[in-house]
Every structure is written in structure tokens, then in C-alpha cells.
Design an enzyme around this catalytic site. Structure first.
Site, PDB file in Angstrom:
ATOM      1  N   TYR A   1      79.692  19.601  12.898  1.00 32.23           N
ATOM      2  CA  TYR A   1      81.129  19.551  12.603  1.00 32.23           C
ATOM      3  C   TYR A   1      81.375  19.955  11.139  1.00 32.23           C
ATOM      4  O   TYR A   1      80.686  19.475  10.233  1.00 32.23           O
ATOM      5  CB  TYR A   1      81.653  18.134  12.885  1.00 32.23           C
ATOM      6  CG  TYR A   1      83.071  17.941  12.429  1.00 32.23           C
ATOM      7  CD1 TYR A   1      84.086  18.801  12.843  1.00 32.23           C
ATOM      8  CD2 TYR A   1      83.416  16.904  11.559  1.00 32.23           C
ATOM      9  CE1 TYR A   1      85.392  18.634  12.402  1.00 32.23           C
ATOM     10  CE2 TYR A   1      84.714  16.729  11.129  1.00 32.23           C
ATOM     11  CZ  TYR A   1      85.701  17.606  11.548  1.00 32.23           C
ATOM     12  OH  TYR A   1      86.992  17.435  11.107  1.00 32.23           O
TER      13      TYR A   1
ATOM     14  N   ARG B   1      89.287  -7.283   5.643  1.00 32.66           N
ATOM     15  CA  ARG B   1      88.382  -6.175   5.299  1.00 32.66           C
ATOM     16  C   ARG B   1      86.963  -6.571   5.687  1.00 32.66           C
ATOM     17  O   ARG B   1      86.203  -5.781   6.242  1.00 32.66           O
ATOM     18  CB  ARG B   1      88.475  -5.841   3.797  1.00 32.66           C
ATOM     19  CG  ARG B   1      87.390  -4.848   3.360  1.00 32.66           C
ATOM     20  CD  ARG B   1      87.588  -4.217   1.992  1.00 32.66           C
ATOM     21  NE  ARG B   1      88.202  -5.046   1.004  1.00 32.66           N
ATOM     22  CZ  ARG B   1      87.630  -6.091   0.382  1.00 32.66           C
ATOM     23  NH1 ARG B   1      86.379  -6.419   0.648  1.00 32.66           N
ATOM     24  NH2 ARG B   1      88.297  -6.785  -0.513  1.00 32.66           N
TER      25      ARG B   1
ATOM     26  N   ASP C   1      74.605  11.789  15.699  1.00 32.29           N
ATOM     27  CA  ASP C   1      76.058  11.763  15.919  1.00 32.29           C
ATOM     28  C   ASP C   1      76.259  11.952  17.423  1.00 32.29           C
ATOM     29  O   ASP C   1      76.041  13.039  17.965  1.00 32.29           O
ATOM     30  CB  ASP C   1      76.706  12.900  15.106  1.00 32.29           C
ATOM     31  CG  ASP C   1      78.226  12.926  15.239  1.00 32.29           C
ATOM     32  OD1 ASP C   1      78.739  12.433  16.263  1.00 32.29           O
ATOM     33  OD2 ASP C   1      78.886  13.478  14.339  1.00 32.29           O
TER      34      ASP C   1
HETATM   35  O1  P1T Z   1      87.784  13.129  12.676  1.00 35.08           O
HETATM   36  P1  P1T Z   1      86.891  11.940  12.440  1.00 35.08           P
HETATM   37  O2  P1T Z   1      87.195  10.765  13.289  1.00 35.08           O
HETATM   38  O3  P1T Z   1      86.776  11.605  10.989  1.00 35.08           O
HETATM   39  O4  P1T Z   1      85.411  12.363  12.918  1.00 35.08           O
HETATM   40  C1  P1T Z   1      84.666  13.375  12.292  1.00 35.08           C
HETATM   41  C2  P1T Z   1      83.701  13.976  13.264  1.00 35.08           C
HETATM   42  C3  P1T Z   1      82.382  13.578  13.262  1.00 35.08           C
HETATM   43  N1  P1T Z   1      81.467  14.084  14.137  1.00 35.08           N
HETATM   44  C4  P1T Z   1      81.837  14.987  15.061  1.00 35.08           C
HETATM   45  C5  P1T Z   1      80.809  15.532  16.007  1.00 35.08           C
HETATM   46  C6  P1T Z   1      83.158  15.426  15.140  1.00 35.08           C
HETATM   47  O5  P1T Z   1      83.478  16.331  16.078  1.00 35.08           O
HETATM   48  C7  P1T Z   1      84.127  14.930  14.221  1.00 35.08           C
HETATM   49  C8  P1T Z   1      85.536  15.390  14.218  1.00 35.08           C
HETATM   50  N2  P1T Z   1      85.728  16.585  14.908  1.00 35.08           N
HETATM   51  C9  P1T Z   1      86.938  17.238  15.048  1.00 35.08           C
HETATM   52  C10 P1T Z   1      88.084  16.790  14.517  1.00 35.08           C
HETATM   53  C11 P1T Z   1      86.883  18.480  15.832  1.00 35.08           C
HETATM   54  O6  P1T Z   1      87.931  18.999  16.261  1.00 35.08           O
HETATM   55  O7  P1T Z   1      85.756  18.982  16.048  1.00 35.08           O
END
Ligand code: P1T
Length: 381
Positions: A98, A46, A170
Site C-alpha cells: 500500500y 485513551r 498486513d
Molecule cells: O487507511 P488506513 O485505515 O489507515 O489503512 C492503511 C492501509 C494499510 N494496509 C493496507 C493493505 C491498506 O490497503 C491500507 C489502506 N488502503 C487503502 C486506502 C487503499 O485504497 O488501498
């Protein structure tokens, strides 16, 4: 080291014990200690794992940061960043982001006393009006998901330069191949590695990259204390995916350009959102802060009927109807009912996420097949 070389070599060297070229999958939870506290750099997986460490160092090098930290998903990475804040602190975020990011901000962190404001950031006045003495973070996606708005990272940096406010970008849609926010003034870059970085739709993972040691120490404390870490096999897969990032991104951009042009001239399409189009309102900023315009496109249908959008997304052959993006295969999504369903209808419609909005993740298939696929699905409405 140039970027393409970094993709393949940064953070990695041949295995000292065997000479293996590829970073081994250190599938171990713990490590032998000679005497208590006397160990070879790793004590518990971890806290640290050699496969994960190779990926974390690789990511730090790609983004031009000093520290990289990996998490079990993009959302777990977001969770760790927000946990650096304290009750009473305020965050200003893009109103177009998102749906899962919106959900964790609003439904999880709001109740711990952190306040979130959502606003347009392509208009600097609306952001300026929200900044106050409690503001500790400005959070942006650029390009945004799903409206493909472009936010001027350097302009934001200059706006908060003399304030105790962290700028978080992001960088999931752009990747460090197309855009390096830390070089433009951001304090933290985060990724859903699930997307272009992994690139093959076979892993869920996230990452945080920063330059500052104090901030990295805080994030490491959260990573180790909360424990949302990825396993070594997944880290190996992302390391493998990253080696072809430049080649994949070039083709994603090329294919997306053809699809965007095709959609723009199609009689059943109303608006096309892709920052490479000269009439996109963020085109000039995108040109100055990105190396290419990416593989994501959103568009709306004339008449804005929900049933037409459902028909189009349900009748494609090569564009698979699925959540997610950034893999070698093309995907299609309907944000209002899928990725952005967590955002109330009035809120999402204000940002452009209307019933007929369709989002494409343009993959690496032959462009003629992709265009024909779209054309036949659009003919059915
Ligand atoms: O799905 P995850 O790995 O937890 O990531 C989240 C996330 C964060 N930031 C952006 C810009 C993202 O697009 C996403 C996840 N997005 C999708 C699953 C989607 O289909 O838009």
C-alpha cells in the site's frame, strides 16, 4: 469455539448491568475512582475503554493471538509497530505494498534512523541477500496491494526462525477468515479495519494482534503514550461489521471469481491479477495458506494507455471510483494516480503498477449487474 461463533461472541458478553445483548458504546472519556487508584478496570479512555476492549479481545481471538490493540487507522497501527524499533534497525518490506505504508516508512521513519529495504518476496533469494545483523523486522502484505502477489508466510518464518527478526503480516486483504498468519509463524498481524473487517465503509480504524506478552506490553505502552486510539462508537461499528465477516467474505470471493473469469476472456484486457486464477503465479501458495482468494482484483488494458484507464474508471455505475476497499459496495481505483501515487513512477512501474492498471474491490451486488457495468465501461474505449 469455532471461527463463525468467535466472530459473533468472542470478547463479548451481555452487559452485566442491563442484560443488553450488544456491547454498549461506552461514550465516556473517564471513570469514577473510589479513592486514587481504586477503580473498576478502567481509568481513562485513551488507556482503555470497555467497547474498545471488547473489539480488541474479539480480534485477538479471531487471529489466534493473545493480545489485540486498536488504533485510529491502519496507518496508526503501522506507526505503533515501527515505533517498537530503534534507530539503526533495519526493516525489509515487500516492494509491492500500500502506497501509504511505503510513505510512512520512507518519509517519516527513515529520518529517525530506521532503514527500509523494499524487495520482491516471492523470490526468497532477494530477501536473503538483504538480511544482516541490523535486520529486526520483515514486513509483508499478502495478497499485496495492488498487484495481488502471494507471499509464502511459512517459508519466511522458516528463513528467519533462528534470528532476532519479527515477521509482520498486513492481513488487510485476506482477513482472518481467509488467512491466519500467526498460525503460520508471523509474530505480528496488522489490519486496516477500515476495509473488510468493518465491511461497510463507515469507519477508519486499525489493529495490531500478537501472541507474545513482552511485545504486547511494548505496543500497549506505545498505544497509551502516543494516543492514536479509536473512539467507542467506531469500535461498536467494527464489532457489528465483524459479526457477518464469514458471510460477506464468501460472497466477495464468489463474485470476484466470476469477475476475474469475465475479465480473463475479455478482448480489451491484457493481464488479470487474482490469486484464484490457476495461471496466477502465487495460486498454489494461496491455495495452501488461504481458505479462499478474496475480493480484490487488478487488471491492465491492452495498449496500456492512461487515457483508456481513466475512461474505464470514470464511466462505471456500480463500481464507484474511490480510494479504499472491502466494503459491501463495489469500488474501482486507479492505483498509479490514487492509492499508490506516493510511490515514484519508476519504482511503482517495476512492480507492475503501470498506467493502465485498474483495481477492483468486488462488492456484494448482483454479479450480472457488476459484469454488465464493467462491460459497458470497457466498450467505451
Ligand atoms: O487507511 P488506513 O485505515 O489507515 O489503512 C492503511 C492501509 C494499510 N494496509 C493496507 C493493505 C491498506 O490497503 C491500507 C489502506 N488502503 C487503502 C486506502 C487503499 O485504497 O488501498
Amino acid at each position: 469455539m469455532k471461527f463463525s461463533t468467535k466472530l459473533i461472541h468472542a470478547g463479548q458478553s451481555s452487559d452485566p448491568s442491563t442484560g443488553a445483548i450488544m456491547t454498549p458504546i461506552y461514550q465516556t472519556s473517564t471513570y469514577k475512582q473510589k479513592s486514587p487508584g481504586d477503580f473498576k478496570g478502567f481509568e481513562y479512555s485513551r488507556t482503555g475503554n470497555p467497547t474498545r476492549q471488547a473489539l480488541e479481545n474479539n480480534l485477538a481471538a479471531l487471529e489466534g493471538g493473545n493480545y489485540g490493540l486498536c488504533f485510529g487507522s491502519g496507518l496508526a497501527a503501522i506507526d505503533a509497530i515501527v515505533k517498537t524499533l530503534s534507530p539503526g534497525d533495519e526493516v525489509i518490506s515487500t516492494n509491492d505494498l500500500y502506497g501509504g505504508s511505503y510513505r510512512i516508512f520512507n518519509s517519516i521513519f527513515q529520518k529517525y534512523g530506521i532503514k527500509f529495504h523494499f524487495t520482491r518476496m516471492d523470490c526468497i533469494d532477494s530477501l536473503n541477500n538483504l538480511i544482516n545483523e541490523k535486520t529486526r523486522m520483515v514486513w509483508v502484505e499478502t495478497p499485496t496491494n495492488p498487484m495481488m502477489n502471494i507471499i509464502d508466510i511459512n517459508q519466511l518464518y522458516n528463513l528467519i526462525l533462528d534470528k532476532d527478526i519479527l515477521l509482520v503480516v498486513d492481513n488487510t486483504f485476506a482477513t482472518p477468515y481467509l488467512q491466519k498468519p500467526l498460525e503460520q509463524g508471523a509474530d505480528i498481524v496488522m489490519h486496516s479495519l477500515t476495509k473488510y473487517m468493518g465491511g461497510h465503509s463507515d469507519v477508519v480504524m486499525g489493529a495490531v494482534i500478537c501472541k507474545d506478552k513482552k511485545l504486547a506490553d511494548k505496543l500497549f505502552h506505545i498505544q497509551n503514550s502516543c494516543g492514536a486510539v479509536p473512539g467507542p462508537m467506531d469500535c461498536f461499528l467494527v464489532l457489528r461489521g465483524i459479526k457477518t465477516l464469514h458471510v460477506r467474505m464468501d460472497r466477495h470471493c464468489k463474485n470476484a471469481k466470476s469477475i476475474a473469469n469475465f475479465l480473463e476472456s475479455h478482448q480489451k484486457i491484457d493481464k488479470v491479477y487474482w490469486p484464484g486464477l490457476v495461471n496466477h503465479k502465487g495460486h498454489e501458495i494461496a491455495k495452501s495458506q488461504m481458505l479462499g482468494f478474496g475480493g480484490m482484483i487488478s487488471f491492465t488494458l491492452k495498449g496500456n494507455k492512461l487515457k483508456d484507464a481513466i475512461s474505464v474508471v470514470s464511466n462505471m455505475n456500480y463500481f464507484t471510483l474511490a480510494e479504499s476497499l472491502g466494503g459491501v459496495e463495489s469500488l474501482v481505483g486507479h492505483p498509479a494516480s490514487m492509492t499508490h501515487a506516493a510511490i515514484p513512477k519508476e519504482e511503482r512501474e517495476k512492480t507492475g503498477v503501470v498506467d493502465s492498471l485498474i483495481r477492483l474491490s468486488v462488492g456484494l451486488e448482483d454479479i450480472e449487474d457488476l459484469q454488465k457495468d464493467l462491460d459497458q465501461a470497457l466498450k467505451l474505449i
